[in-house]
Design an enzyme around this catalytic site. Structure first.
Site, short mmCIF file in Angstrom:
data_model
loop_
_atom_site.label_atom_id
_atom_site.label_comp_id
_atom_site.label_asym_id
_atom_site.label_seq_id
_atom_site.Cartn_x
_atom_site.Cartn_y
_atom_site.Cartn_z
N GLY A 17 -5.73 -5.13 2.64
CA GLY A 17 -4.40 -5.05 3.26
C GLY A 17 -3.86 -6.42 3.65
O GLY A 17 -2.73 -6.79 3.30
N LYS B 7 -13.42 -8.72 9.29
CA LYS B 7 -14.33 -7.57 9.45
C LYS B 7 -15.75 -8.00 9.08
O LYS B 7 -16.32 -7.56 8.07
CB LYS B 7 -13.86 -6.42 8.54
CG LYS B 7 -12.54 -5.79 8.99
CD LYS B 7 -12.10 -4.69 8.05
CE LYS B 7 -10.82 -4.01 8.53
NZ LYS B 7 -10.27 -3.07 7.54
N GLY C 102 -12.57 -3.98 1.30
CA GLY C 102 -13.96 -3.54 1.43
C GLY C 102 -14.31 -2.57 0.32
O GLY C 102 -15.43 -2.58 -0.22
N ARG D 168 0.82 -1.22 0.00
CA ARG D 168 0.00 0.00 0.00
C ARG D 168 0.85 1.27 0.00
O ARG D 168 0.39 2.31 -0.46
CB ARG D 168 -0.94 0.00 1.22
CG ARG D 168 -2.18 -0.84 0.99
CD ARG D 168 -3.09 -0.81 2.19
NE ARG D 168 -4.40 -1.33 1.84
CZ ARG D 168 -5.31 -1.67 2.74
NH1 ARG D 168 -5.07 -1.54 4.03
NH2 ARG D 168 -6.47 -2.13 2.34
N1 LIG Z 1 -11.28 -17.89 11.44
C1 LIG Z 1 -10.74 -16.73 11.76
N2 LIG Z 1 -10.79 -16.27 13.02
C2 LIG Z 1 -10.23 -15.07 13.34
N3 LIG Z 1 -9.61 -14.26 12.46
C3 LIG Z 1 -9.53 -14.67 11.19
C4 LIG Z 1 -10.09 -15.92 10.77
N4 LIG Z 1 -9.84 -16.04 9.44
C5 LIG Z 1 -9.17 -14.94 9.05
N5 LIG Z 1 -8.96 -14.11 10.09
C6 LIG Z 1 -8.21 -12.83 10.10
O1 LIG Z 1 -8.77 -11.89 9.23
C7 LIG Z 1 -7.82 -10.84 9.09
C8 LIG Z 1 -8.01 -10.09 7.80
O2 LIG Z 1 -9.35 -9.62 7.70
P1 LIG Z 1 -9.76 -8.33 6.84
O3 LIG Z 1 -9.20 -7.11 7.47
O4 LIG Z 1 -11.22 -8.40 6.66
O5 LIG Z 1 -9.01 -8.59 5.44
P2 LIG Z 1 -8.36 -7.54 4.42
O6 LIG Z 1 -7.39 -6.67 5.20
O7 LIG Z 1 -7.68 -8.36 3.39
O8 LIG Z 1 -9.51 -6.74 3.88
C9 LIG Z 1 -6.45 -11.52 9.18
O9 LIG Z 1 -5.67 -10.85 10.14
C10 LIG Z 1 -6.78 -12.95 9.62
O10 LIG Z 1 -5.94 -13.44 10.64
O1 LIG Z 2 -7.69 -1.87 5.49
C1 LIG Z 2 -8.64 -1.32 4.95
O2 LIG Z 2 -9.70 -1.99 4.42
P1 LIG Z 2 -9.70 -3.56 4.05
O3 LIG Z 2 -9.45 -4.37 5.31
O4 LIG Z 2 -11.10 -3.79 3.51
O5 LIG Z 2 -8.65 -3.79 3.01
C2 LIG Z 2 -8.73 0.17 4.77
O6 LIG Z 2 -7.57 0.82 5.26
C3 LIG Z 2 -9.99 0.71 5.47
O7 LIG Z 2 -9.91 0.50 6.85
P2 LIG Z 2 -11.28 0.44 7.72
O8 LIG Z 2 -12.03 -0.81 7.30
O9 LIG Z 2 -10.81 0.38 9.16
O10 LIG Z 2 -12.06 1.70 7.41
#
Ligand SMILES: Nc1ncnc2c1ncn2[C@@H]1O[C@H](COP(=O)(O)OP(=O)(O)O)[C@@H](O)[C@H]1O
Ligand SMILES: O=C(OP(=O)(O)O)[C@H](O)COP(=O)(O)O
Length: 392
Positions: free
Chosen positions: A349, A198, A372, A37
């Site tokens: 991320g 999330k 997201g 990023r």
């Molecule tokens: N079964 C699970 N229980 C708890 N955390 C999890 C599980 N599967 C994945 N994760 C966690 O989800 C996190 C990423 O989620 P998210 O922020 O939604 O993804 P991204 O950053 O790619 O958008 C990772 O740190 C991972 O460890």
């Molecule tokens: O990591 C982010 O989103 P992502 O987990 O959906 O990739 C962005 O920095 C947005 O962060 P936020 O979901 O706390 O607003």
């Protein structure tokens, strides 16, 4: 994109405020584990430096909810950005107030400043007008290059446009162009993969995915709420109880629409949330009461659906990939996505970091800085961060 970009304005000798998404994954010692990023903004930053601008960068790290959480400081990013740019990056210990205004006032063309975490102030996420005005007052022009937060209506990427003209940077322009083209009329079969942690943030987009995709793979923390909705025991797994009715509704909607939903066939359960936890692979019907699901295994049918897909969008790891014992589900899905011959978009991320760990990044058509954001872009709704950029 019918929006103004940095090419359309004169930045020579100007102070330029840039909202970036430097929300990078870090380990427990605040070492950056993936800097994609940060690297992704270098074309914008180098262009502005070549054109004699003074650069004031603002970003968030994590969700400190208005508190000065030291672990969520931007300091490690200052050091990494400085390495990447090959020049000093100045640091201001706050993004507003005297520290910020003095650092911004002293900044000369060709210099770079990174302000401390915007989310140390609740006003950022509340899109507070006064806070947005203070950010705007630091600069002559504003640039939005934070595609990863463009689905948020926050002060630094939405409210600020009330006080200063906002133009797009090269990263946001590239993301919108690529994702817009690939997903406006996706080649089929179109499969969406959603995982990560999330859950309450992202479960809402599944309803829309069911309108667009031929199949949806649900894994990671997101899967647990769906397994619970099917009446399965999920022990002490990450779970959003208030989203149970929605998960049930979504499963019913998928059935009605004939959209295939792939949930894990087997799960890896652990006795604690740790790299060295005791763990075992069990069927989804046999999760021990006090154990938690930390990884997923999908059926051969699911792997084949991915390999045969012509368009794939993936956000969110399938398990806690940061711990090697729970990275296999994500690796398996990454291999299936890499084998597919169509367009693949992987965003987020942690998803970028997970993909990098598999060594398959170069087999993906487009790695997006937004997770997201990509999912919400796909919904086709206006995105606040993009709407705030001035029209051409
Ligand atoms: N079964 C699970 N229980 C708890 N955390 C999890 C599980 N599967 C994945 N994760 C966690 O989800 C996190 C990423 O989620 P998210 O922020 O939604 O993804 P991204 O950053 O790619 O958008 C990772 O740190 C991972 O460890
Ligand atoms: O990591 C982010 O989103 P992502 O987990 O959906 O990739 C962005 O920095 C947005 O962060 P936020 O979901 O706390 O607003």
């Amino acid at each position: 994109m019918n929006k103004k970009s940095i090419r359309d304005i004169d930045v020579n000798g100007k102070k330029v405020f840039i909202r970036v998404d430097f929300n990078v994954p870090m380990d427990e010692n605040q070492n950056i584990t993936n800097d994609k990023r940060i690297r992704a903004t270098l074309p914008t930053l180098n262009y502005l430096l070549e054109n004699n601008a003074a650069i004031i960068l603002a970003c968030h790290v994590g969700r400190p909810k208005g508190q000065r959480v030291p672990e969520l400081s931007v300091k490690p990013i200052v050091a990494r950005l400085s390495e990447l740019l090959g020049k000093e990056v100045k640091y201001a210990e706050d993004c507003v107030g005297e520290a910020a205004s003095k650092a911004a006032a002293d900044l000369k063309p060709g210099e770079v400043l990174l302000l401390e975490n915007l989310r140390y102030h609740n006003e950022e996420t509340k899109n507070d007008p006064e806070f947005a005005k203070q950010l705007a007052s630091l600069a002559d022009v504003a640039v939005d290059d934070a595609f990863g937060v463009s689905h948020r209506a926050h002060a630094s990427n939405a409210g600020i446009a009330q006080y200063v003209e906002v133009v797009g940077g090269f990263l946001i322009e590239k993301e919108i162009q690529f994702i817009g083209k690939a997903l406006s009329n996706p080649e089929r079969p179109f499969v969406a993969i959603i995982g990560g942690a999330k859950v309450s943030d992202k479960i809402g987009v599944i309803s829309n995915l069911l309108e667009k995709a031929d199949a949806v793979v649900i894994g990671g923390g997101m899967a647990n709420t769906f397994l619970a909705a099917q009446g399965k025991g999920i022990g002490s797994s990450l779970f959003e109880e208030e989203k149970l009715p929605l998960a049930k509704e979504l499963l019913a909607k998928a059935e009605e629409k004939g959209v295939k939903v792939f949930l894990p066939a087997e799960v890896v359960v652990a006795d604690k949330f740790a790299a060295d936890a005791n763990h075992k692979t069990v069927s989804v019907d046999e999760v021990p009461a006090d154990w938690m699901i930390l990884d997923n295994k999908f059926s051969k049918e699911c792997q084949e659906a991915l390999e045969n897909a012509k368009t794939i969008v993936w956000n969110g790891p399938m398990g806690v990939f940061e711990f090697d014992a729970f990275a296999h589900g994500t690796e398996d899905i990454a291999h299936a996505v890499a084998e597919s011959t169509g367009i693949s978009i992987v965003g987020g991320g942690d998803s970028i970091a997970a993909l990098k760990k598999t060594g398959l990044s170069d087999k993906i058509t487009h790695i997006s800085t937004g997770g997201g954001a990509t999912l919400e872009f796909l919904e086709g709704k206006p995105m606040p961060g993009i709407a705030a950029i001035a029209d051409k």
